[in-house]
Write an enzyme that holds these catalytic residues in place. Structure first.
Site, PDB file in Angstrom:
ATOM      1  N   LEU A 101      25.131 -29.495 -15.703  1.00  0.00           N
ATOM      2  CA  LEU A 101      24.300 -29.471 -14.522  1.00  0.00           C
ATOM      3  C   LEU A 101      23.399 -28.328 -14.652  1.00  0.00           C
ATOM      4  O   LEU A 101      23.835 -27.050 -14.356  1.00  0.00           O
ATOM      5  CB  LEU A 101      24.992 -29.575 -13.434  1.00  0.00           C
ATOM      6  CG  LEU A 101      24.316 -29.875 -12.212  1.00  0.00           C
ATOM      7  CD1 LEU A 101      25.173 -30.512 -10.904  1.00  0.00           C
ATOM      8  CD2 LEU A 101      23.419 -28.756 -11.389  1.00  0.00           C
TER       9      LEU A 101
ATOM     10  N   HIS B 198      30.283 -17.317 -11.348  1.00  0.00           N
ATOM     11  CA  HIS B 198      28.893 -16.638 -11.535  1.00  0.00           C
ATOM     12  C   HIS B 198      28.179 -16.664 -10.106  1.00  0.00           C
ATOM     13  O   HIS B 198      28.346 -17.705  -9.679  1.00  0.00           O
ATOM     14  CB  HIS B 198      28.085 -17.348 -12.865  1.00  0.00           C
ATOM     15  CG  HIS B 198      27.208 -16.526 -13.300  1.00  0.00           C
ATOM     16  ND1 HIS B 198      25.725 -16.604 -12.540  1.00  0.00           N
ATOM     17  CD2 HIS B 198      26.688 -15.664 -14.348  1.00  0.00           C
ATOM     18  CE1 HIS B 198      24.957 -15.740 -13.300  1.00  0.00           C
ATOM     19  NE2 HIS B 198      25.491 -15.513 -14.195  1.00  0.00           N
TER      20      HIS B 198
END
Length: 370
Positions: free
Chosen positions: A125, A229
């Site tokens: 994605l 992240h």
């Protein structure tokens, strides 16, 4: 915005996405030949007649039909670990106890495993930064669940998602830096590139097979275990809202968490429903207008195809009765739907009742990279 299966003409953009996404995004590596093979594999997977999941990989792109721009990509691996092992570290706690001395100490360990072999994996994605817009992120994320709901025979009962772990702007991973210093003298980008290309033999050869005591790691490495992240946090929150949970499995290279959920328990799978299509071919009469009920929430709508799969977001849908969804000719054409056909729809904002309720947005739109 239209979601469709990837095509050979998308190779240049897919290569650009692989560059933009940076190291750590191992499902798309900047190798044109490898990406071309990935596109061919995806097209063959969509065409294949499937009764149970195998080595199929389904890759979709999000296209702006007006400009032809590719806004992003998203994918599903039907059976992770089918052709090569899918390795993780498993977080666990070991207790050392001396009854005679009355001493007890619990320590955390990381043990290499391939626990998720055979599970379906949502992956790849990426929403390109310059194309972030309302509902684009939700469309890319949740369309996979609707495709899986339409074709459950193609997927495993358990679905996983490997979340990108912590790394800095230069691609340095604190967790990998510790592993590099003690076990594998290789740069993070090189290691992820090998995995992205399908080469995993070095994991068995060089990565530690015995439990690692996290108390012996550097503080920087310990601090990022199971953390994501900064660009991945919205994606993780969205998956958690779908019912995905982290159960202690982390990535070998950046220690990012892997989350899982039963396919049947994914919220979008449970909430999606089938509708009969009514195409408005002319001006609606006053009676027709009175007999329709507007649907206030944006709807993610798909057709029921595989190779011809299409999906979009409609913000002005209405329904006739409880089983018929009214679409404009343009909307129906974009989704390859005809009068009297069947579509699948899912409200993009959470309802207090169901998809036919007058829904109001309960949270702002979330945009994210991975």
């Amino acid at each position: 915005m239209i979601i469709r299966p990837i095509a050979p003409s998308d190779l240049d953009t897919l290569y650009q996405i692989a560059i933009e996404s940076g190291p750590g995004f191992t499902s798309l590596m900047p190798d044109r030949d490898a990406l071309a093979r990935k596109i061919e594999h995806s097209m063959a997977s969509f065409r294949r007649a499937v009764s149970e999941p195998g080595d199929e990989h389904y890759l979709f792109v999000l296209e702006d039909e007006d400009t032809g721009d590719i806004l992003g990509t998203t994918g599903i691996e039907a059976s992770a670990g089918h052709t090569k092992p899918l390795y993780h570290f498993h977080r666990n706690t070991v207790t050392h106890h001396s009854r005679d001395l009355g001493l007890r100490r619990s320590v955390e360990t990381l043990t290499r495993c391939n626990h998720y072999s055979g599970c379906s994996e949502i992956c790849s994605l990426y929403l390109r930064p310059e194309f972030r817009r309302a509902n684009a992120g939700k469309l890319l994320s949740r369309v996979r669940f609707l495709f899986m709901a339409l074709h459950p025979e193609r997927f495993s009962d358990t679905v996983i998602a490997e979340m990108r772990g912590v790394s800095d702007a230069s691609g340095q991973s604190p967790f990998w830096n510790w592993l590099k210093a003690h076990f594998v003298d290789m740069e993070f980008a090189s290691a992820t590139s090998l995995v992205g290309s399908g080469y995993t033999d070095f994991i068995e050869e060089l990565m530690p097979a015995h439990p690692l005591y996290t108390c012996l790691m550097s503080p920087e490495a310990r601090a990022v275990i199971s953390q994501v992240h900064e660009h991945t946090r919205p994606a993780l929150h969205m998956l958690e809202a779908e019912g995905f949970r982290h159960k202690g499995l982390v990535d070998l290279f950046d220690a990012g968490p892997t989350v899982e959920c039963l396919l049947s328990e994914i919220r979008s799978v449970r909430e999606a429903r089938d509708w009969q299509v009514q195409v408005d071919t002319g001006p609606a009469s006053q009676f027709q207008k009175r007999s329709r009920e507007p649907i206030a929430t944006p709807l993610l709508i798909t057709n029921t195809g595989t190779a011809g799969f299409r999906a979009t977001v409609v913000t002005d849908a209405s329904m006739h009765g409880t089983h018929t969804l009214c679409l404009s000719p343009e909307q129906a054409r974009g989704l390859a739907l005809e009068q009297g056909g069947t579509c699948q729809a899912l409200p993009l904002t959470r309802s207090r009742h169901n998809a036919t309720a007058d829904l109001n947005p309960t949270r702002p739109e979330i945009h994210y990279a991975h």
